[in-house]
Design a protein around this motif. Structure first.
Motif, short mmCIF file in Angstrom:
data_model
loop_
_atom_site.label_atom_id
_atom_site.label_comp_id
_atom_site.label_asym_id
_atom_site.label_seq_id
_atom_site.Cartn_x
_atom_site.Cartn_y
_atom_site.Cartn_z
N PRO A 42 -6.40 -7.25 6.35
CA PRO A 42 -7.19 -6.02 6.51
C PRO A 42 -7.44 -5.28 5.20
O PRO A 42 -8.28 -4.39 5.15
N LEU A 43 -6.72 -5.65 4.14
CA LEU A 43 -6.83 -4.95 2.86
C LEU A 43 -7.77 -5.64 1.88
O LEU A 43 -8.36 -4.98 1.01
N GLU A 44 -7.91 -6.96 2.01
CA GLU A 44 -8.61 -7.73 0.99
C GLU A 44 -10.08 -7.38 0.86
O GLU A 44 -10.68 -7.54 -0.20
N SER A 45 -10.68 -6.87 1.94
CA SER A 45 -12.10 -6.52 1.89
C SER A 45 -12.34 -5.10 1.35
O SER A 45 -13.49 -4.70 1.15
N TYR A 94 -6.89 6.70 -1.97
CA TYR A 94 -6.21 6.15 -3.13
C TYR A 94 -6.85 4.83 -3.56
O TYR A 94 -7.40 4.10 -2.74
N GLU A 95 -6.74 4.52 -4.86
CA GLU A 95 -6.89 3.16 -5.33
C GLU A 95 -5.51 2.52 -5.24
O GLU A 95 -4.53 3.12 -5.68
N VAL A 96 -5.43 1.34 -4.66
CA VAL A 96 -4.12 0.74 -4.39
C VAL A 96 -4.02 -0.64 -5.01
O VAL A 96 -4.92 -1.47 -4.86
N ARG A 97 -2.91 -0.86 -5.70
CA ARG A 97 -2.54 -2.19 -6.15
C ARG A 97 -1.35 -2.65 -5.32
O ARG A 97 -0.43 -1.87 -5.06
N GLY A 98 -1.36 -3.89 -4.93
CA GLY A 98 -0.26 -4.45 -4.18
C GLY A 98 0.40 -5.57 -4.95
O GLY A 98 -0.26 -6.32 -5.68
N VAL A 99 1.73 -5.67 -4.81
CA VAL A 99 2.50 -6.75 -5.42
C VAL A 99 3.35 -7.40 -4.35
O VAL A 99 3.98 -6.70 -3.54
N ASP A 100 3.39 -8.73 -4.34
CA ASP A 100 4.28 -9.45 -3.42
C ASP A 100 4.41 -10.88 -3.92
O ASP A 100 3.47 -11.42 -4.52
N ASN A 101 5.56 -11.49 -3.68
CA ASN A 101 5.73 -12.91 -4.03
C ASN A 101 5.77 -13.81 -2.80
O ASN A 101 5.98 -15.01 -2.92
N PHE A 102 5.58 -13.21 -1.61
CA PHE A 102 5.53 -13.92 -0.33
C PHE A 102 6.85 -14.60 0.03
O PHE A 102 6.87 -15.52 0.86
N ALA A 103 7.95 -14.14 -0.56
CA ALA A 103 9.25 -14.67 -0.15
C ALA A 103 9.54 -14.28 1.29
O ALA A 103 10.08 -15.08 2.07
N GLY A 112 5.09 -2.27 3.72
CA GLY A 112 4.21 -2.20 2.56
C GLY A 112 2.74 -2.32 2.91
O GLY A 112 1.89 -1.59 2.38
N SER A 113 2.39 -3.24 3.81
CA SER A 113 0.97 -3.42 4.17
C SER A 113 0.44 -2.23 4.94
O SER A 113 -0.71 -1.80 4.74
N ASN A 114 1.25 -1.68 5.84
CA ASN A 114 0.82 -0.48 6.57
C ASN A 114 0.65 0.70 5.63
O ASN A 114 -0.29 1.49 5.76
N LEU A 115 1.57 0.84 4.68
CA LEU A 115 1.48 1.93 3.72
C LEU A 115 0.26 1.78 2.82
O LEU A 115 -0.48 2.75 2.58
N ALA A 116 0.01 0.56 2.34
CA ALA A 116 -1.14 0.33 1.47
C ALA A 116 -2.45 0.68 2.19
O ALA A 116 -3.34 1.32 1.62
N GLU A 117 -2.56 0.27 3.45
CA GLU A 117 -3.77 0.56 4.21
C GLU A 117 -3.95 2.06 4.42
O GLU A 117 -5.06 2.61 4.28
N ALA A 118 -2.86 2.76 4.71
CA ALA A 118 -2.94 4.21 4.91
C ALA A 118 -3.33 4.93 3.61
O ALA A 118 -4.10 5.89 3.64
#
Length: 309
Positions: free
Chosen positions: A44-47, A26-35, A14-20
Motif C-alpha cells: 500500500p506504500l509503494e505507489s 509527511y515524506e516517509v523513508r522506510g528501512v527493513d531487511n525483511f528478517a 512500522g507499515s501502519n505507522l508509515a502509511e499514517a
C-alpha cells in the motif's frame, strides 16, 4: 513538509505507522531487511510518491547514515520481537535490538535529527504483581527480549542527555491489528487465533488462560508515536495501552462471539519468560502527550477480523 524515517517499515507496526504518516503529509523513508518484515506490508506504500524504501540492516552504519540524512523525525520500530524467540535465540534478538538500536540512534544524532521515538515493550516490567503497570515502577525484564527492549529505551533516553536530540520511548502493551503476521510459532496471539478460528481450528493457550493482557489496537499506537514526535517532551518513557485488560480465555470468548463460532481452545504448558498479567496505567501519556486511545478492544477486534477475512 516534515520527513520521517521509519525503521522496520515492512513490519506490522512500522507499515501502519508509515502509511499514517504519509496520510498526515509527511515524506516517509522506510528501512527493513525483511528478517521478520513482509514485502506485502509495503504494497500500500509503494505507489505513494512521498514514500522511499531502503532495504538494509539497521546494524549497517553506512546504510543508516544514508537513510537518516535530512530526516526530521526517527521512528525506530525495527526489532526481532517475541519473548519465546529470544529465549531460544538470544544472540539474534540481542544483536538486532541492542546493536541495531545503537547504530540507528548514532546515525540520527550525527545527522541532526530533531526527535527519535523508539519502540519499547511492556515486557520490561516483568511479572510484578502490581497492577496497573506504571512508569515509576522498578523494571524487572525476565527474558532476553525484555532486556533488549529495556536497553533500547535506556539508550534512547540517555541520548537526550548526551546529544542535541529529543527522545521518547513507548512501552507497547500487546499491539494488534491488520498486517500482523498470523503464521509461525512466534506469531502474536490475536492474529494467530483469528487465523485458526476462521478455519474452524482450535487455538492453543499456553497455561490456564487466565493470564491477562492490555490488548491495544494499532491506531492507538500510531497516534502515540505521532504525539511523542510532535510534542515537546524528551527523555521520557510512556506506556501505550488502553488502561484495561482481557484474559486469554476472554479473548477466545470474544472471538467466538464475533465469529459466530463455538470453538474450545486447547491448553498446553506455560511458556518460559511469559508474564502473568499486563495492564497499563496510561495517565502519564494522557497528561504529557495528550494520548487518548480512541479504538477499544472490541472495535479493534472487529476491524482485525474483517482484515483477516
Amino acid at each position: 513538509m516534515p520527513t520521517a524515517l521509519v525503521t522496520g517499515a515492512a513490519g506490522f507496526i512500522g507499515s501502519n505507522l508509515a502509511e499514517a504518516l504519509l496520510d498526515r503529509g509527511y515524506e516517509v523513508r522506510g528501512v527493513d531487511n525483511f528478517a521478520t518484515g513482509r514485502s506485502s506490508n509495503l504494497e500500500p506504500l509503494e505507489s505513494r510518491e512521498d514514500f522511499e524504501f531502503h532495504e538494509a540492516d539497521i546494524r549497517d552504519g553506512d546504510a543508516m547514515a544514508d537513510a537518516v540524512s535530512g530526516v526530521d523525525y526517527l521512528f525506530h520500530q525495527a526489532a526481532v520481537a517475541s519473548v519465546p524467540r529470544s529465549v531460544e535465540d538470544p544472540v539474534t534478538s540481542t544483536g538486532a535490538n541492542c546493536t541495531g538500536t545503537a547504530t540507528v540512534l548514532d546515525a540520527a544524532r550525527r545527522a541532526d535529527v530533531d526527535t527519535a521515538v523508539v519502540a519499547s515493550s511492556s515486557s520490561v516490567y516483568g511479572s510484578s504483581e502490581q497492577l496497573p503497570k506504571v512508569e515509576t515502577m522498578e523494571v524487572t525484564p525476565e527474558s532476553p527480549y525484555a532486556l533488549s527492549k529495556y536497553f533500547t529505551e535506556e539508550l534512547a533516553l540517555e541520548f537526550s542527555d548526551f546529544y542535541d536530540i529529543d527522545t521518547v520511548a513507548l512501552r507497547y502493551f500487546n499491539i494488534f491489528g491488520p498486517r500482523q503476521d498470523p503464521e509461525g510459532q512466534y506469531a502474536a496471539v490475536i492474529p494467530k487465533f483469528i487465523d485458526l478460528m476462521l478455519d474452524d481450528e482450535r487455538p492453543v493457550i499456553f497455561g490456564d488462560g487466565e493470564q491477562s493482557r492490555d490488548f491495544t489496537y494499532i491506531d492507538n499506537a500510531v497516534e502515540a508515536n505521532v504525539l511523542a514526535a510532535e510534542g515537546d517532551v524528551t527523555g521520557e518513557a510512556f506506556n501505550v495501552g488502553t488502561g484495561g485488560r482481557v484474559t486469554v480465555n476472554g479473548l477466545v470468548d470474544a472471538l467466538n462471539e464475533q465469529l459466530g463460532t463455538d470453538i474450545d481452545p486447547v491448553h498446553d504448558d506455560p511458556r518460559p519468560g511469559d508474564v502473568r498479567h499486563s495492564h497499563a496505567d496510561i495517565s502519564k501519556a494522557e497528561e504529557l502527550l495528550g494520548y487518548d486511545p480512541e479504538v477499544g478492544f472490541e472495535e479493534g477486534l472487529e476491524r482485525t477480523i474483517e482484515y483477516y477475512r
